[in-house]
Design a protein around this motif. Structure first.
Motif, short mmCIF file in Angstrom:
data_model
loop_
_atom_site.label_atom_id
_atom_site.label_comp_id
_atom_site.label_asym_id
_atom_site.label_seq_id
_atom_site.Cartn_x
_atom_site.Cartn_y
_atom_site.Cartn_z
N HIS A 216 21.59 44.77 8.17
CA HIS A 216 23.03 44.84 7.98
C HIS A 216 23.77 45.99 7.39
O HIS A 216 24.74 45.75 6.62
CB HIS A 216 23.10 43.53 7.06
CG HIS A 216 22.58 42.15 7.85
ND1 HIS A 216 23.13 41.43 8.88
CD2 HIS A 216 21.59 41.52 7.70
CE1 HIS A 216 22.47 40.65 9.09
NE2 HIS A 216 21.24 40.57 8.13
N THR A 217 23.03 47.13 7.89
CA THR A 217 23.81 48.48 7.37
C THR A 217 25.02 48.76 8.24
O THR A 217 24.58 48.88 9.35
CB THR A 217 22.77 49.45 7.20
OG1 THR A 217 21.76 49.14 6.30
CG2 THR A 217 23.35 50.39 6.59
N PRO A 218 26.40 48.80 7.74
CA PRO A 218 27.48 49.37 8.74
C PRO A 218 26.84 50.80 9.06
O PRO A 218 26.28 51.49 8.76
CB PRO A 218 28.36 49.76 7.65
CG PRO A 218 27.97 48.64 6.47
CD PRO A 218 26.79 48.98 6.54
N CYS A 219 27.04 50.97 10.72
CA CYS A 219 26.70 52.02 11.25
C CYS A 219 27.62 52.50 12.55
O CYS A 219 28.06 51.50 13.44
CB CYS A 219 25.20 51.49 12.06
SG CYS A 219 24.41 52.84 13.02
N GLU B 48 30.75 50.45 13.57
CA GLU B 48 30.91 49.37 14.64
C GLU B 48 31.27 47.93 13.96
O GLU B 48 31.07 47.84 12.45
CB GLU B 48 29.64 49.01 15.35
CG GLU B 48 29.17 49.80 16.28
CD GLU B 48 30.19 50.27 17.59
OE1 GLU B 48 30.47 49.10 17.89
OE2 GLU B 48 30.31 51.13 17.87
N GLY B 49 31.97 47.14 14.17
CA GLY B 49 32.56 45.80 13.69
C GLY B 49 31.40 44.93 13.91
O GLY B 49 30.44 45.18 14.19
N GLY B 50 31.37 44.00 13.04
CA GLY B 50 30.73 42.75 12.86
C GLY B 50 30.34 41.79 14.51
O GLY B 50 31.21 42.02 15.22
N ALA B 51 29.32 41.26 14.47
CA ALA B 51 29.15 40.57 15.67
C ALA B 51 29.90 39.56 16.22
O ALA B 51 30.18 39.16 16.95
CB ALA B 51 27.48 40.20 15.55
N TYR B 52 30.65 38.78 15.00
CA TYR B 52 31.53 37.75 15.34
C TYR B 52 32.86 38.05 15.07
O TYR B 52 33.70 37.31 14.81
CB TYR B 52 31.04 36.73 14.12
CG TYR B 52 29.67 36.19 14.39
CD1 TYR B 52 29.27 35.45 15.42
CD2 TYR B 52 28.74 36.72 13.57
CE1 TYR B 52 27.93 35.03 15.64
CE2 TYR B 52 27.49 36.35 13.43
CZ TYR B 52 27.00 35.51 14.63
OH TYR B 52 25.71 35.38 14.75
N GLY B 53 33.30 39.43 15.36
CA GLY B 53 34.78 39.64 15.43
C GLY B 53 35.44 39.88 14.19
O GLY B 53 36.28 40.04 13.99
N MET B 54 34.47 39.83 13.09
CA MET B 54 35.03 39.96 11.72
C MET B 54 35.66 41.27 11.28
O MET B 54 36.11 41.63 10.21
CB MET B 54 34.29 39.48 10.77
CG MET B 54 33.61 38.00 10.87
SD MET B 54 35.02 36.86 10.65
CE MET B 54 35.47 36.85 8.93
#
Length: 189
Positions: free
Chosen positions: A101-104, A140-146
């Protein structure tokens, strides 16, 4: 001796992901500073802006804060300390980064992540070529559009409100019944 009156800060109570008009000023914020609800900020020109949003918001690179009384302040990603990650199996390295869960920031020939000694050690063991850089960070943004991924290392909690349940059926032939003690993976059965 007279002093000039202090200018009142402009107030921004709303945000939009892109400009509608030519912005009147700019805020350069690193990734962590672009996640806020209420904060006094200083623009590139030196003006004070009180950001007072209705909820905590992830401000995107090239988004705008809408000022009361008119005008928009451009939000841009400020340069920050990052790791440039390269290697022959970049997709595999990206998977391991995402699994933590590291921002990339994902590019064709490299990944960019915030500097973290634990992730650095893991990537080194996986054969990554690492280089310290200072650049704007637009992951990249989160998987759920957050719009944001939360690392487990931030030291805060967050709630999930993304329109799906957390059922324990993992698609491998059985489900977990948490009502009965002594069943499932965690009990050794």
């Amino acid at each position: 001796m007279s002093t000039a009156p202090l200018a009142q800060p402009r107030v921004a109570r709303s945000y939009h992901g892109h400009a509608h008009d030519a912005p009147i000023d700019e805020l350069r914020l690193d990734y962590d500073a672009r996640f806020l609800r209420r904060k006094m900020l200083i623009t590139v020109s030196g003006a004070q802006v009180l950001v007072d949003l209705p909820q905590t918001t992830s401000l995107d690179h090239n988004g705008v804060l809408i000022l009361e009384g008119g005008g928009e302040i451009l939000v841009t990603a400020a340069p920050e300390a990052l790791l440039d990650v390269r290697g022959p199996a970049l997709h595999r390295l990206a998977w391991h980064i995402g699994n933590r869960h590291t921002p990339c920031q994902i590019e064709d020939d490299r990944l960019l992540i915030q500097r973290d000694h634990v992730i650095r050690d893991m990537l080194t063991l996986l054969g990554a070529e690492l280089r310290e850089v200072t650049e704007p960070f637009v992951p990249e943004g989160g998987a759920y559009g957050m719009g944001r991924t939360h690392s487990h290392a931030h030291g805060h909690s967050h709630t999930h409100e993304h329109g799906h349940d957390h059922a324990q059926n993992h698609g491998h032939g059985h489900s977990h019944d948490h009502e009965q003690a002594g069943t499932g993976h965690d009990s050794g059965n």
